[in-house]
Design an enzyme around this catalytic site. Structure first.
Site, PDB file in Angstrom:
ATOM      1  N   GLU A 125       8.291  -5.890   5.814  1.00  0.00           N
ATOM      2  CA  GLU A 125       7.221  -6.870   6.052  1.00  0.00           C
ATOM      3  C   GLU A 125       6.278  -6.734   4.873  1.00  0.00           C
ATOM      4  O   GLU A 125       5.555  -5.747   4.760  1.00  0.00           O
ATOM      5  CB  GLU A 125       6.472  -6.539   7.356  1.00  0.00           C
ATOM      6  CG  GLU A 125       7.337  -6.515   8.599  1.00  0.00           C
ATOM      7  CD  GLU A 125       7.758  -7.904   9.051  1.00  0.00           C
ATOM      8  OE1 GLU A 125       7.142  -8.896   8.613  1.00  0.00           O
ATOM      9  OE2 GLU A 125       8.720  -7.991   9.832  1.00  0.00           O
ATOM     10  N   CYS A 131      -2.128  -9.717   6.329  1.00  0.00           N
ATOM     11  CA  CYS A 131      -0.898 -10.261   5.752  1.00  0.00           C
ATOM     12  C   CYS A 131      -0.767 -11.743   6.074  1.00  0.00           C
ATOM     13  O   CYS A 131      -0.112 -12.485   5.350  1.00  0.00           O
ATOM     14  CB  CYS A 131       0.306  -9.488   6.271  1.00  0.00           C
ATOM     15  SG  CYS A 131       0.314  -9.340   8.071  1.00  0.00           S
TER      16      CYS A 131
HETATM   17  P1  NAP Z   1       1.392  -0.248   0.047  1.00  0.00           P
HETATM   18  O1  NAP Z   1       0.599   0.325  -1.040  1.00  0.00           O
HETATM   19  O2  NAP Z   1       2.702  -0.865  -0.263  1.00  0.00           O
HETATM   20  O3  NAP Z   1       1.576   0.947   1.110  1.00  0.00           O
HETATM   21  C1  NAP Z   1       2.228   0.732   2.332  1.00  0.00           C
HETATM   22  C2  NAP Z   1       2.702   2.050   2.893  1.00  0.00           C
HETATM   23  O4  NAP Z   1       3.718   2.586   2.034  1.00  0.00           O
HETATM   24  C3  NAP Z   1       1.623   3.128   2.967  1.00  0.00           C
HETATM   25  O5  NAP Z   1       1.821   3.883   4.134  1.00  0.00           O
HETATM   26  C4  NAP Z   1       1.898   3.962   1.724  1.00  0.00           C
HETATM   27  O6  NAP Z   1       1.426   5.283   1.843  1.00  0.00           O
HETATM   28  C5  NAP Z   1       3.400   3.927   1.706  1.00  0.00           C
HETATM   29  N1  NAP Z   1       4.015   4.233   0.431  1.00  0.00           N
HETATM   30  C6  NAP Z   1       3.501   4.070  -0.808  1.00  0.00           C
HETATM   31  N2  NAP Z   1       4.414   4.439  -1.722  1.00  0.00           N
HETATM   32  C7  NAP Z   1       5.512   4.863  -1.052  1.00  0.00           C
HETATM   33  C8  NAP Z   1       6.785   5.382  -1.438  1.00  0.00           C
HETATM   34  N3  NAP Z   1       7.112   5.525  -2.708  1.00  0.00           N
HETATM   35  N4  NAP Z   1       7.670   5.731  -0.483  1.00  0.00           N
HETATM   36  C9  NAP Z   1       7.366   5.571   0.827  1.00  0.00           C
HETATM   37  N5  NAP Z   1       6.172   5.084   1.255  1.00  0.00           N
HETATM   38  C10 NAP Z   1       5.268   4.726   0.331  1.00  0.00           C
HETATM   39  O7  NAP Z   1       0.590  -1.364   0.870  1.00  0.00           O
HETATM   40  P2  NAP Z   1      -0.893  -1.280   1.410  1.00  0.00           P
HETATM   41  O8  NAP Z   1      -1.802  -1.313   0.234  1.00  0.00           O
HETATM   42  O9  NAP Z   1      -1.048  -0.183   2.405  1.00  0.00           O
HETATM   43  O10 NAP Z   1      -0.991  -2.637   2.239  1.00  0.00           O
HETATM   44  C11 NAP Z   1      -1.312  -3.875   1.673  1.00  0.00           C
HETATM   45  C12 NAP Z   1      -0.096  -4.712   1.485  1.00  0.00           C
HETATM   46  O11 NAP Z   1       0.626  -4.768   2.706  1.00  0.00           O
HETATM   47  C13 NAP Z   1      -0.417  -6.142   1.149  1.00  0.00           C
HETATM   48  O12 NAP Z   1       0.393  -6.535   0.084  1.00  0.00           O
HETATM   49  C14 NAP Z   1      -0.060  -6.924   2.419  1.00  0.00           C
HETATM   50  O13 NAP Z   1       0.365  -8.243   2.186  1.00  0.00           O
HETATM   51  C15 NAP Z   1       1.010  -6.111   2.991  1.00  0.00           C
HETATM   52  N6  NAP Z   1       1.073  -6.275   4.436  1.00  0.00           N
HETATM   53  C16 NAP Z   1       2.100  -6.971   4.978  1.00  0.00           C
HETATM   54  C17 NAP Z   1       2.182  -7.134   6.341  1.00  0.00           C
HETATM   55  C18 NAP Z   1       3.314  -7.896   6.974  1.00  0.00           C
HETATM   56  O14 NAP Z   1       3.458  -7.803   8.187  1.00  0.00           O
HETATM   57  N7  NAP Z   1       4.110  -8.627   6.219  1.00  0.00           N
HETATM   58  C19 NAP Z   1       1.208  -6.588   7.173  1.00  0.00           C
HETATM   59  C20 NAP Z   1       0.171  -5.878   6.594  1.00  0.00           C
HETATM   60  C21 NAP Z   1       0.116  -5.722   5.213  1.00  0.00           C
HETATM   61  P3  NAP Z   1       0.005   5.748   1.236  1.00  0.00           P
HETATM   62  O15 NAP Z   1      -1.033   4.914   1.872  1.00  0.00           O
HETATM   63  O16 NAP Z   1      -0.081   7.172   1.617  1.00  0.00           O
HETATM   64  O17 NAP Z   1       0.093   5.519  -0.227  1.00  0.00           O
END
Ligand code: NAP
Length: 525
Positions: free
Chosen positions: A257, A296
């Site tokens: 997602e 999102c």
């Molecule tokens: P993110 O930076 O991609 O992080 C998401 C999750 O992945 C966090 O728990 C992060 O941990 C973890 N993570 C980071 N690097 C990783 C790796 N190499 N291996 C495994 N896990 C890893 O996203 P975010 O900044 O938290 O959220 C914002 C984004 O999410 C936006 O782009 C938004 O559009 C999207 N989003 C989408 C939805 C949907 O349902 N489609 C819903 C909500 C948000 P850490 O925090 O510890 O780095």
């Protein structure tokens, strides 16, 4: 030193040994807590979840698992005020934003608890009717869903620490798959608090719900063929997970997602002075400013007919100016919009607005505003006011235009004037390369029906609004557990929730083939 939020793995609380990562209040920049990642291997936690958690969970029938979900919803609801306070402090949420996240999580739990009652007490779900394998054959085929014998690895985004964790947990636990849940670090306090409440109230069998704080460490190296990874977050990290060599080699199931450039399409018949026009403006204000645009499903592109551009623009900017004047400390009841959740998010948002500005003109808001936020010292906190841009006419249909390619995760949207034709709108929406949701507004039934066929392939959900239902309409960014959540292409290609359909992510669909009477007896019909 602030309190440390530990992981809960293999049946006990475990302190990480990585360096401390602070969790802050994004309004005041005060440190609230910290986490330390686990630097050792997570292999035994993964195996323990699969073996102990999986076996314990599958001992329970659907009804018993549903009863646990109901209990979880009750525990969270009883602690609602405390949890709202945590979300206000660590998430920068206004009280309303916090309720949206926490009550949203409770609602998914309650929905799947209710659904459990219809699933029977066999260890499988019969998914369809027995069908002759060919005409006049005595042999039938019928599909059942059985829980996968792996671990459900849930990696969540920072913006919905409650709903994100609980929505995935509800579906996974009911399906019969144990969980290892990893919240995003910056806002993890709320997820951690909820987990502790559920653990203390004995809401799940041993091993069936583990919590990993901090980074994912070597988690992906432990993935096996029966596991499921459900990821919510950015497209870049999601793609990295999907293409991780161990994930690819194991054949584990992956649901992403990710980002979404959700578009709203205002129909050519929507006129100022109607309820539908007012609904457009009301929905836009919510979908730009709720959770400071860190949703999102927030509206990133607004397709407005050239003929009504002036009236929509005027009404929208007037309402957003009110929100801008009430942006500030989310613990203040007067405040309508709080800060972004971190300085990194603020820097990204400002850089994102600069990127959009190459193809669009800022018509509302100052991305560099640093003072005048309610209850906040100038220069403090992660605040940005609502920003609206208007696309340059030659860029609206340009596939390379930044607003079709770059998600600014903040209260930022771009108006895209178009000629009012559905075909034009569909081709512009498609340039977002796949979105979670679009909303269309019109009283023209043919125009709306064409929108279903033309926009549908690019969406996970389409909200159809007309004058008659304007009063009853719900804000389009709100995801209900009965409806599909996910979207094609850029949005990750995933599917979550959607009532019964959501369970299939965590279950194996097996065709059972045999004699008609034998199938009926075996499947308990
Ligand atoms: P993110 O930076 O991609 O992080 C998401 C999750 O992945 C966090 O728990 C992060 O941990 C973890 N993570 C980071 N690097 C990783 C790796 N190499 N291996 C495994 N896990 C890893 O996203 P975010 O900044 O938290 O959220 C914002 C984004 O999410 C936006 O782009 C938004 O559009 C999207 N989003 C989408 C939805 C949907 O349902 N489609 C819903 C909500 C948000 P850490 O925090 O510890 O780095």
């Amino acid at each position: 030193m602030s309190a440390q939020l530990d992981s809960y793995l293999e049946g006990s609380w475990q302190s990480g040994d990585g360096s401390a990562r602070p969790l802050i209040n994004p309004a005041t920049e005060q440190e609230l807590a910290h986490v330390r990642s686990i630097t050792g291997s997570l292999a035994s936690a993964v195996a323990w979840g699969r073996e102990v958690g999986g076996a314990n969970l599958r001992k329970l029938g659907f009804g018993e698992r549903g009863a646990l979900l109901k209990q979880m919803a009750q525990v969270i609801h009883e602690a609602r005020e405390e949890l709202i306070d945590v979300a206000v402090q660590n998430g920068g949420n206004t009280r309303k934003d916090a309720k949206f996240d926490i009550d949203g999580g409770t609602a998914v739990l309650a929905h799947y608890a209710y659904l459990a009652k219809s699933l029977g007490e066999q260890p499988w779900i019969v998914a369809d009717e027995a069908t002759e394998v060919f005409r006049s054959s005595k042999i039938r085929a019928e599909h059942v869903l059985v829980p996968r014998h792996g671990l459900a690895i849930h990696i969540n985004a920072f913006n919905f620490p409650a709903w994100g964790m609980l929505g995935k947990a509800a579906v996974s636990l009911l399906a019969g798959m144990p969980i290892l849940s990893k919240p995003a670090t910056s806002t993890a306090w709320l997820a951690h608090r909820i987990f502790r409440l559920l653990l203390d109230a004995n809401c799940f069998p041993e091993g069936s719900f583990q919590l990993l704080m901090g980074s994912a460490g070597d988690l992906l190296d432990q993935v096996g063929p029966q596991d499921v990874i459900a990821f919510t977050g950015s497209q870049g990290v999601g793609n990295g997970i999907k293409t991780h060599p161990r994930v690819v080699a194991s054949g584990a199931r992956v649901n992403l997602e990710a980002d979404s450039l959700n578009a709203v399409v205002v129909g050519p018949d929507v006129e100022s002075g109607t309820e539908l026009f007012d609904l457009v403006i009301r929905d836009l204000v919510v979908e730009i400013t709720q959770k400071a645009g860190q949703k999102c499903t927030a509206t990133r592109r607004v397709l407005v007919p050239e003929a009504t551009l002036e009236s929509i623009r005027e009404a929208l900017l007037e309402r957003l100016a009110e929100v801008a004047s009430k942006t500030g400390d989310p613990s203040n009841d007067e405040v309508r919009m709080g800060p972004l959740t971190s300085k990194d998010q603020l820097d990204d948002a400002r850089a994102g607005v600069a990127t959009l500005s190459k193809d669009a003109e800022i018509i509302h808001g100052d991305p560099d505003r640093r003072d005048g936020f309610v209850g906040i010292e100038p220069g403090t906190g992660c605040f940005i006011e609502p920003i609206v841009l208007q696309a340059r006419p030659d860029k609206v249909g340009d596939p390379q235009a930044s607003f079709h390619n770059h998600e600014v995760f903040a209260p930022v949207t771009t108006l895209l004037p178009y000629d009012g034709q559905l075909a034009s709108a569909a081709s512009i929406v498609a340039l977002g390369s796949g979105s979670l949701v679009s909303t269309v507004y019109s009283d023209d039934r043919e125009w709306l029906a064409a929108a279903i066929a033309e926009l549908g392939p690019y969406l996970g959900r389409l909200v159809v609004n007309n004058e008659k239902f304007a009063n009853a309409s719900l804000s389009p960014g709100c995801v209900f557990p009965v409806a599909n959540h996910g979207g094609p292409g850029r949005a990750g290609g995933g599917e979550e929730l959607g009532g019964m359909h959501g369970l299939s992510l965590y279950m194996q669909r097996v065709a059972i083939q045999g004699g008609a009477s034998q199938l009926a007896r075996l499947l308990g019909k």
